[in-house]
Design a protein around this motif. Structure first.
Motif, PDB file in Angstrom:
ATOM      1  N   GLY B 134       0.798  -1.226   0.000  1.00 30.61           N
ATOM      2  CA  GLY B 134       0.000   0.000   0.000  1.00 30.61           C
ATOM      3  C   GLY B 134       0.828   1.272   0.000  1.00 30.61           C
ATOM      4  N   ASN B 135       2.135   1.127  -0.018  1.00 30.64           N
ATOM      5  CA  ASN B 135       3.023   2.288  -0.065  1.00 30.64           C
ATOM      6  C   ASN B 135       3.692   2.342  -1.427  1.00 30.64           C
ATOM      7  OD1 ASN B 135       2.986   1.390   2.982  1.00 30.64           O
ATOM      8  ND2 ASN B 135       3.602   3.533   2.975  1.00 30.64           N
ATOM      9  N   LEU B 136       3.391   3.382  -2.184  1.00 27.98           N
ATOM     10  CA  LEU B 136       4.002   3.507  -3.507  1.00 27.98           C
ATOM     11  C   LEU B 136       5.312   4.279  -3.421  1.00 27.98           C
ATOM     12  CD1 LEU B 136       0.967   4.423  -5.812  1.00 27.98           C
ATOM     13  CD2 LEU B 136       2.142   2.211  -5.630  1.00 27.98           C
ATOM     14  N   CYS B 137       6.313   3.781  -4.130  1.00 27.24           N
ATOM     15  CA  CYS B 137       7.554   4.523  -4.349  1.00 27.24           C
ATOM     16  C   CYS B 137       7.772   4.515  -5.844  1.00 27.24           C
ATOM     17  CB  CYS B 137       8.730   3.851  -3.653  1.00 27.24           C
ATOM     18  SG  CYS B 137      10.329   4.549  -4.143  1.00 27.24           S
ATOM     19  N   ARG B 138       8.101   5.653  -6.412  1.00 30.76           N
ATOM     20  CA  ARG B 138       8.292   5.691  -7.856  1.00 30.76           C
ATOM     21  C   ARG B 138       9.771   5.790  -8.214  1.00 30.76           C
ATOM     22  NH1 ARG B 138       5.488   3.894 -12.317  1.00 30.76           N
ATOM     23  NH2 ARG B 138       5.184   5.542 -13.858  1.00 30.76           N
ATOM     24  N   CYS B 139      10.636   6.008  -7.235  1.00 27.11           N
ATOM     25  CA  CYS B 139      12.055   6.238  -7.544  1.00 27.11           C
ATOM     26  C   CYS B 139      12.899   4.973  -7.482  1.00 27.11           C
ATOM     27  CB  CYS B 139      12.668   7.233  -6.564  1.00 27.11           C
ATOM     28  SG  CYS B 139      12.022   8.905  -6.633  1.00 27.11           S
ATOM     29  N   THR B 140      12.669   4.139  -6.470  1.00 30.06           N
ATOM     30  CA  THR B 140      13.691   3.141  -6.137  1.00 30.06           C
ATOM     31  C   THR B 140      13.480   1.774  -6.756  1.00 30.06           C
ATOM     32  OG1 THR B 140      12.482   2.332  -4.214  1.00 30.06           O
ATOM     33  CG2 THR B 140      13.981   4.187  -3.852  1.00 30.06           C
ATOM     34  N   GLY B 141      12.269   1.497  -7.254  1.00 28.89           N
ATOM     35  CA  GLY B 141      11.995   0.129  -7.679  1.00 28.89           C
ATOM     36  C   GLY B 141      11.871  -0.817  -6.493  1.00 28.89           C
ATOM     37  N   TYR B 142      11.848  -0.257  -5.289  1.00 28.97           N
ATOM     38  CA  TYR B 142      11.595  -0.950  -4.018  1.00 28.97           C
ATOM     39  C   TYR B 142      12.733  -1.846  -3.531  1.00 28.97           C
ATOM     40  CZ  TYR B 142       6.765   0.364  -5.199  1.00 28.97           C
ATOM     41  OH  TYR B 142       5.634   1.039  -5.559  1.00 28.97           O
ATOM     42  N   ASP B 143      13.664  -2.181  -4.387  1.00 26.64           N
ATOM     43  CA  ASP B 143      14.710  -3.146  -4.023  1.00 26.64           C
ATOM     44  C   ASP B 143      15.381  -2.761  -2.704  1.00 26.64           C
ATOM     45  OD1 ASP B 143      17.568  -4.036  -3.956  1.00 26.64           O
ATOM     46  OD2 ASP B 143      17.011  -5.125  -5.782  1.00 26.64           O
ATOM     47  N   LYS B 144      15.889  -1.530  -2.659  1.00 29.20           N
ATOM     48  CA  LYS B 144      16.648  -1.118  -1.474  1.00 29.20           C
ATOM     49  C   LYS B 144      15.744  -0.887  -0.273  1.00 29.20           C
ATOM     50  CE  LYS B 144      20.395   0.760  -4.296  1.00 29.20           C
ATOM     51  NZ  LYS B 144      21.309  -0.390  -4.085  1.00 29.20           N
ATOM     52  N   ILE B 145      14.482  -0.551  -0.522  1.00 31.95           N
ATOM     53  CA  ILE B 145      13.538  -0.381   0.598  1.00 31.95           C
ATOM     54  C   ILE B 145      13.300  -1.732   1.267  1.00 31.95           C
ATOM     55  CG2 ILE B 145      11.136   0.147   1.191  1.00 31.95           C
ATOM     56  CD1 ILE B 145      11.195   2.327  -0.970  1.00 31.95           C
ATOM     57  N   VAL B 146      13.034  -2.744   0.459  1.00 32.36           N
ATOM     58  CA  VAL B 146      12.780  -4.077   1.014  1.00 32.36           C
ATOM     59  C   VAL B 146      14.017  -4.565   1.773  1.00 32.36           C
ATOM     60  CG1 VAL B 146      12.269  -6.477   0.416  1.00 32.36           C
ATOM     61  CG2 VAL B 146      11.047  -4.614  -0.742  1.00 32.36           C
ATOM     62  N   ARG B 147      15.178  -4.328   1.199  1.00 34.62           N
ATOM     63  CA  ARG B 147      16.417  -4.722   1.894  1.00 34.62           C
ATOM     64  C   ARG B 147      16.572  -3.972   3.225  1.00 34.62           C
ATOM     65  NH1 ARG B 147      19.585  -7.732  -1.749  1.00 34.62           N
ATOM     66  NH2 ARG B 147      18.941  -7.341  -3.893  1.00 34.62           N
ATOM     67  N   ALA B 148      16.233  -2.692   3.214  1.00 34.95           N
ATOM     68  CA  ALA B 148      16.371  -1.905   4.445  1.00 34.95           C
ATOM     69  C   ALA B 148      15.465  -2.458   5.538  1.00 34.95           C
ATOM     70  CB  ALA B 148      16.041  -0.434   4.168  1.00 34.95           C
ATOM     71  N   VAL B 149      14.240  -2.808   5.182  1.00 35.97           N
ATOM     72  CA  VAL B 149      13.312  -3.322   6.194  1.00 35.97           C
ATOM     73  C   VAL B 149      13.801  -4.680   6.706  1.00 35.97           C
ATOM     74  CG1 VAL B 149      10.933  -4.027   6.632  1.00 35.97           C
ATOM     75  CG2 VAL B 149      11.387  -2.017   5.213  1.00 35.97           C
ATOM     76  N   LEU B 150      14.287  -5.505   5.800  1.00 37.79           N
ATOM     77  CA  LEU B 150      14.824  -6.804   6.237  1.00 37.79           C
ATOM     78  C   LEU B 150      16.045  -6.598   7.135  1.00 37.79           C
ATOM     79  CD1 LEU B 150      14.437  -8.784   2.878  1.00 37.79           C
ATOM     80  CD2 LEU B 150      13.172  -9.213   5.004  1.00 37.79           C
ATOM     81  N   ASP B 151      16.877  -5.635   6.776  1.00 37.68           N
ATOM     82  CA  ASP B 151      18.059  -5.323   7.598  1.00 37.68           C
ATOM     83  C   ASP B 151      17.647  -4.816   8.981  1.00 37.68           C
ATOM     84  OD1 ASP B 151      19.908  -6.021   5.780  1.00 37.68           O
ATOM     85  OD2 ASP B 151      20.838  -4.033   5.592  1.00 37.68           O
ATOM     86  N   ALA B 152      16.646  -3.931   8.992  1.00 37.02           N
ATOM     87  CA  ALA B 152      16.193  -3.381  10.275  1.00 37.02           C
ATOM     88  C   ALA B 152      15.641  -4.497  11.147  1.00 37.02           C
ATOM     89  CB  ALA B 152      15.130  -2.307  10.038  1.00 37.02           C
ATOM     90  N   ALA B 153      14.959  -5.454  10.518  1.00 34.26           N
ATOM     91  CA  ALA B 153      14.392  -6.565  11.278  1.00 34.26           C
ATOM     92  C   ALA B 153      15.508  -7.382  11.931  1.00 34.26           C
ATOM     93  CB  ALA B 153      13.545  -7.454  10.378  1.00 34.26           C
ATOM     94  N   SER B 154      16.563  -7.616  11.174  1.00 26.82           N
ATOM     95  CA  SER B 154      17.627  -8.438  11.756  1.00 26.82           C
ATOM     96  C   SER B 154      18.467  -7.645  12.752  1.00 26.82           C
ATOM     97  CB  SER B 154      18.492  -9.052  10.652  1.00 26.82           C
ATOM     98  OG  SER B 154      19.031  -8.041   9.839  1.00 26.82           O
ATOM     99  N   ALA B 155      18.428  -6.316  12.643  1.00 25.83           N
ATOM    100  CA  ALA B 155      19.201  -5.487  13.579  1.00 25.83           C
ATOM    101  C   ALA B 155      18.503  -5.327  14.922  1.00 25.83           C
ATOM    102  CB  ALA B 155      19.450  -4.104  12.970  1.00 25.83           C
ATOM    103  N   GLU B 156      17.169  -5.402  14.874  1.00 26.75           N
ATOM    104  CA  GLU B 156      16.412  -5.115  16.109  1.00 26.75           C
ATOM    105  C   GLU B 156      16.552  -6.220  17.146  1.00 26.75           C
ATOM    106  OE1 GLU B 156      12.359  -4.025  15.220  1.00 26.75           O
ATOM    107  OE2 GLU B 156      12.915  -1.927  14.978  1.00 26.75           O
TER     108      GLU B 156
END
Lengths: 751, 156, 292
Positions: B134-156
């Motif tokens: 439900g969150n649109l991003c038009r710049c990144t193609g989402y790749d790095k966003i998905v990686r960031a969230v996965l990274d944050a999950a493993s960091a927490e």
């Protein structure tokens, strides 16, 4: 040729300077601007695609409590027959003005006809419903081939076709015809063993930036106009507003706020002059915001097009001739990107015999605007599909045929320029060697496709000023609005020159009164040209610092050298001082140091990309899923590789959207029926795999660090790559964009 | 015109009072009345997620909530996420992964990701993509966003 | 956006009295994900928004293996799919509630609102139909009940009379050897409105080979969501087979009367009814067979 050498800062991945503000919500975008006494503006738009305006009565709106001012085209100065020069080619000023507020005719649904300023946005909106506009509705022309028919309804009675320098006598919807020719196409086709000719249709698509257009304007009592807005270029806003309002640029200050995406769509002005008119009328600051439907219906998308491509090759796979017919919808006023499309269409290939005809045609749709490599994706959808078909016919691997015919240094593009050092073949080689391309691809209804693409990139003017701080850091002042991390990529180039860290540079994007002229963030030029200006400004700082060290040590400047962040004296005295320590001694050695750099570089250097995609096709529903995607691109030199990858990934995904689902859907009356993010279906993250971005570095000889622009070319190959993958999966050639489920069902004969 | 209503709510842990018309959305109240402009308007009809905030622990689109509906409720916005001297791990992950370009969608993505990780601290890539659809991003193609969230999950 | 007044009702009688008094100019506000947008975009004229979320009865979410499910009209999607017992009992309802909008929409929107919005393409309604749901309606003259398949009467129109409101939906406990399935076709993988939706529930015999009974419902192929009664009846007593399912799918196609719009063409929709009906039936049957 430049060496692809090791750098200290360039090629690393520092945290972007504006990052913290953007992850904490503190960064101020255009709509976030607040001012005391602010009024809210709203634009009334045409409900008709084509109509004559008989009358506009604003009296009921003006009488609504809370309404402070209403403007129409009558509030704009008469543009006369003037041709405005906006630095990117001449534009008919009346067309420019009429697109801001329609005077005699509305030419698309969503065309602005009036605007209101009120004490809150809801009142402004209600007031718009109280403006009485009488229209004489005319038949709309909605498709390029229809618009080119001799008996088509005319949008502009005065428009005459300009064809190869000649202007026709009869009015037409065809604004211009261009042609590029190389060699002897007839002879080339005669030498071919296989000739493929196909026709293609592409839909109207929007850039789809998430931030709607916005502008706040205020006139001071002394006539000074200030505009706070999101834009790809504060200086082009200043120029356009000056032309439209016939007001001196020296009386206009444009303050670029943070910008929420543009992709070419935030270069043309729409509501900025309207905000200025309302501000003048009310004496108050007025903020005008578009909503999403306004953005779809009232701003420039990139055109629909009809394309015919014919290519011939010998049985060994040598392409002997190529021919293209490109007819692009300009929208309501002339100026489609058919020119760039014609420049790019066969540019990945070395072909001796080429003929390209391009037509710029007006239709009753919004005036088109640039969108990421404007024109090139439409064109490449045709040419790259035909190349795939030739390869298939000849039994040659589709990347092999691209290697066999790949463009290289010294080849001439059909429109004239000779390629400098380019990385076309290198991208194909990297794609061919990639584990994606060598992985098995055998499952039923799964397919793999490839395509290449080209974008020429641009240079243009940029200015950078550097102020040196006493603690060894610098403040870098620039005029390029930062849409994708360019504060970092520009700062890093200055840091490299001065031997300091990226974090020691504090970059600021400033208004039109605080930095030298800088062209738009567009054309993939910002890291290239503004980075180049930053390099020059840093060199200027370095020269002045050397003079200070020489003064300090009482030696000749020629006897001071600078390396690894240290100044040292050569020939005699054993003196040494770090950049940081010398910064602390500027006062005693002559005062502050300000460095400046201005450029208008000619050597932008074209960019090439080759993409590989795997798809799965649901034969029962016609739905295409992207299973794997690899995008290879020549970046020249990747200053900040993360943001280069980001450009590649983002461009590829916009291409995926364009390929599969995005389009303006019109009814017979010329109304767009899907003007929302609900029904204009841009990809969500659930529609995509990870996008593997592969950077190839073939340094651009036209830049001190070898930079090539990277922003645009990644959107060029996806449509053809996906079409070729669909063919591989189900044996059907798709020649119409988007390749949506219903079109696939039709093509498969299921409906 | 309907009279402006007095509303008392909690925003980022602080009690806040404001006046608003019934037709003003929570997004308008946050931005125009309280000057919390981190939540953005991208579509104003629930299709882009740029205005994502957390209402009583649930991710919502602030454009689809009326300001008056927040009486007695608790609202979390992007402005309340970081500590004075420290970013939230998701914010760090977005910076380290270069998971933003223009940044307009970023506050919405971060709030959406926070709601996800509060509920599911160890999501798979598919779960991240489903949650963030439900969150649109038009710049990144989402790749790095998905990686960031996965990274944050493993960091927490 | 048009000006309106907002009232938070705390009891059913209060809400009913307000609805009765204000008539057409009042509208119930629950999740608001449709209503707020419709008013903002001037597609619905509302002078009064009556917020029912403080009324206890519309927030009931109560499942009992004997008596079934009571689903309050304002219960948000996320609460439904957070309940494991409901997930097991009514999988088609979960299929729908997890695809209505995105996560943020599911934090506010509910099945009751989906029903009252009466979109032909509503994802929440076919599961209610195939699960034999009954809609509990309160009004000035007391309560009445209406089967889910009869609730919608036209696009945006329902059986609700002046002063009436939906209180809850009651879904019977699932029979043994039964399950259900809902799917839709959309061009993207989320965030779209159904081009076509199809739901199915099936009850098999103890050997899980013969269909005892089935219900099929369709979305986005008629002015209201449809109960495919004849198609459903065709399956009763038949052995599970491709032929039986194909026949039901054809019968479902026969009642579809789709339009062409920006979301799909009539031909595409008719074609998809067949595809999705088959997939829904096979999905439901597979779920019965997978259950231990």
């Amino acid at each position: 040729m430049l060496e692809n050498k090791e750098y200290k800062v360039i090629g690393t991945r520092p945290i972007r300077h504006d990052g913290v503000d953007k992850v904490t919500g503190r960064a101020l975008y255009g709509a976030d601007f607040q001012a005391a006494g602010l009024l809210h503006g709203r634009v009334l738009r045409s409900p008709h695609a084509h109509a004559r305006i008989i009358s506009i009565d604003t009296s009921r709106a003006e009488a609504l409590p809370g309404v402070k001012g209403v403007v129409t085209a009558k509030d704009l100065p008469d543009p006369g027959d003037k041709i405005a020069d906006l630095g990117e080619g001449a534009v008919n000023l009346k067309h420019l003005c009429d697109n801001i507020l329609a005077s005699d005719k509305v030419l698309y649904k969503g065309h602005a006809v009036a605007a209101v300023a009120a004490t809150n946005p809801h009142i402004a909106e209600e007031a718009c419903t109280l403006i009485d506009v009488e229209y004489e509705v005319l038949p709309p022309v909605l498709e390029v081939r229809q618009a080119m028919e001799p008996d088509a309804p005319l949008l502009h009675e005065h428009l005459r076709t300009t064809s190869l320098g000649e202007t026709a006598d009869e009015p037409s919807n065809v604004a211009s015809h261009i042609q590029h020719k190389l060699g002897d196409p007839e002879k080339g086709f005669a030498e071919a063993d296989v000739i493929i000719e196909r026709e293609f249709v592409t839909g109207t698509v929007h850039q789809g930036y998430i931030e709607p257009h916005n502008a706040t304007a205020h006139y001071n009592q002394d006539g000074q106009l200030t505009i706070w807005c999101s834009t790809q270029g504060a200086f082009t806003v200043r120029e356009q507003v000056a032309e439209i309002l016939q007001y001196p640029i020296s009386k206009i200050k444009v303050v670029p706020m943070e910008i929420g995406g543009g992709f070419g769509g935030k270069i043309s002005v729409y509501i900025k002059p309207v905000a200025a008119l309302l501000a003048k009328k009310t004496g108050k600051p007025v903020k005008v915001l578009m909503n999403r439907a306004d953005v779809f219906e009232g701003t420039g998308p990139t055109p629909a097009s009809f394309i015919r491509v014919k290519m011939g090759a010998t049985k060994e796979g040598k392409i002997t001739a190529a021919e293209a017919y490109l007819a692009f919808e300009a929208g309501a006023y002339p100026g489609s990107p058919v020119g760039p499309g014609a420049m790019c269409i066969f540019a990945p290939y070395s072909i001796e015999n080429v003929i390209i005809d391009g037509y710029d045609v007006v239709v009753n749709k919004p005036k088109t605007a640039p969108y990421r490599a404007p024109g090139a994706p439409n064109a490449a959808f045709g040419s790259e599909t035909v190349v795939d078909e030739i390869a298939e016919k000849l039994g040659i691997d589709p990347l092999e045929i691209r290697l066999l015919n790949g463009a290289k240094e010294g080849d001439r593009r059909a429109d004239g320029p000779v390629h400098p050092r380019i990385g076309c073949i290198e991208t194909v080689e990297a794609a061919k060697a990639h584990p994606h391309y060598t992985a098995p691809n055998g499952k039923k209804h799964h397919g793999r496709g490839v395509a290449s693409g080209y974008w020429f990139n641009i240079g243009l003017e940029s200015s950078v000023t550097i102020n040196v701080n006493s603690d060894g850091t610098i403040n870098l002042i620039e005029g390029s609005t930062d849409i994708g991390g360019t504060r970092a990529s520009i700062a890093m180039q200055a840091a490299e020159v001065l031997g300091i860290s990226a974090e020691s540079v504090n970059p600021s994007v400033v208004d039109t009164e605080s930095v030298g002229y800088t062209a738009v963030t567009g054309g993939s030029r910002t890291t290239y040209a503004t980075g180049y200006a930053a390099y020059e400004a840093a060199q200027d700082v370095k020269r002045q610092m050397i003079a200070r060290a020489a003064k300090l040590w009482e030696v000749e400047e020629a006897n001071v050298q600078f390396a690894d962040g240290e100044f040292s004296s050569i020939n005699g005295k054993e003196e040494q001082i770090s950049f940081r320590d010398l910064c602390a001694r500027l006062g005693e050695t002559g005062g502050p140091i300000v460095g400046s750099g201005t450029v208008n570089p000619g050597g932008a250097g074209g960019a090439y990309a080759t993409h590989v995609v795997d798809v799965a096709v649901d034969e029962e529903t016609g739905k295409v899923d992207i299973l794997r995607y690899t995008a290879v691109q020549d970046a020249g030199k990747a200053i900040h590789p993360s943001y280069v990858e980001g450009q590649i990934q983002g461009g590829a995904v916009q291409g995926i959207g364009w390929a599969l689902n995005e389009e303006y859907i019109y009814n017979a009356e010329g109304e767009m029926t899907n003007a929302s993010f609900l029904d204009y279906r841009m990809p969500t993250c659930l529609d995509l795999p990870m996008i593997d971005a592969v950077i190839v570095e073939v340094p651009n000889p036209g830049h001190p660090y070898g930079v090539r622009g990277v922003g645009e070319v990644p959107i060029v190959p996806p449509m053809a790559a996906i079409a070729n993958a669909i063919y591989d999966a189900i044996g059907v050639r798709m020649t119409e964009l988007p390749m949506s489920p219903d079109r696939l069902l039709k093509a498969m004969g299921k409906i | 015109m309907a009279r402006r209503s007095h509303v008392q709510t909690t925003i980022n842990g602080e009690t806040v009072e404001f006046l608003c018309e019934p037709r003003q959305s929570l997004l308008e109240v946050l931005r125009d009345e309280l000057h919390l402009t981190g939540a953005k308007e991208g579509c104003n009809n629930g299709n882009c997620g740029a205005c994502s905030v957390i209402l009583d622990g649930r991710l919502v689109n602030a454009c689809l909530v009326l300001g008056v509906e927040t009486e007695g409720k608790s609202v979390e916005t992007i402005e309340g996420l970081a500590e004075p001297d420290k970013l939230h791990p998701i914010q760090d992950a977005f910076l380290e992964n270069a998971a933003l370009q223009c940044g307009i969608c970023t506050p919405g993505f971060i709030m959406s990701a926070k709601a996800l990780l509060d509920e599911n601290p160890n999501p798979t890539e598919h779960e991240v993509r489903y949650w963030l659809a439900g969150n649109l991003c038009r710049c990144t193609g989402y790749d790095k966003i998905v990686r960031a969230v996965l990274d944050a999950a493993s960091a927490e | 956006m048009r000006d309106f007044s907002y009232i938070a009702a705390t009891t059913i009688p209060e809400a009913v009295a307000l609805l009765d008094e204000k008539g057409e100019s009042a509208r119930i506000l629950a999740g608001g994900t449709d209503l707020i947008v419709q008013v903002r975009e001037a597609r619905r004229d509302v002078d009064w928004m009556i917020d029912i979320k403080s009324i206890p009865e519309v927030n009931v979410l109560d499942y009992n293996a004997d008596s079934g499910l009571t689903l309050g009209a304002a219960v948000e999607c996320y609460k439904i799919y957070a309940d494991d017992a409901i997930c097991d009992a009514y999988p088609s309802l979960i299929d729908a509630t997890t695809i209505i909008g995105g996560t943020a929409i599911q934090g506010r929107a509910g099945v009751g609102g989906n029903l009252c919005n009466a979109s032909p393409a509503a994802d929440g309604i076919p599961p209610l139909i195939v699960l034999n749901a009954t809609c509990v309606i309160a009004g000035p003259n007391g309560e009445r009940e209406v089967p889910a398949e009869d609730f919608c009467t036209a696009p945006g129109q329902t059986v609700l009379e002046k002063g009436e409101m939906l209180v809850s939906m009651k879904i019977p406990a699932p029979a043994s050897n039964s399950s259900s399935y809902y799917l839709r076709f959309i061009p993207r993988n989320e965030m779209d409105i159904a081009v076509v939706g199809a739901g199915a529930s099936v009850t098999l015999d103890a050997a899980k080979q013969t269909i005892v009974s089935a219900r099929i419902a369709l979305a986005a192929v008629a002015p209201t969501p449809l109960f495919a009664e004849a198609a459903s009846a065709r399956l009763a007593g038949r052995e599970v087979s491709d032929e039986a399912i194909d026949a039901a799918a054809e019968a479902a196609q026969a009642i579809a009367r789709p339009i062409s719009d920006m979301r799909g063409t009539a031909e595409q929709r008719t074609h998809l009814v067949g595809v999705l009906t088959r997939r829904a039936l096979n999905g439901a049957i597979q779920r019965v067979r997978d259950a231990t």
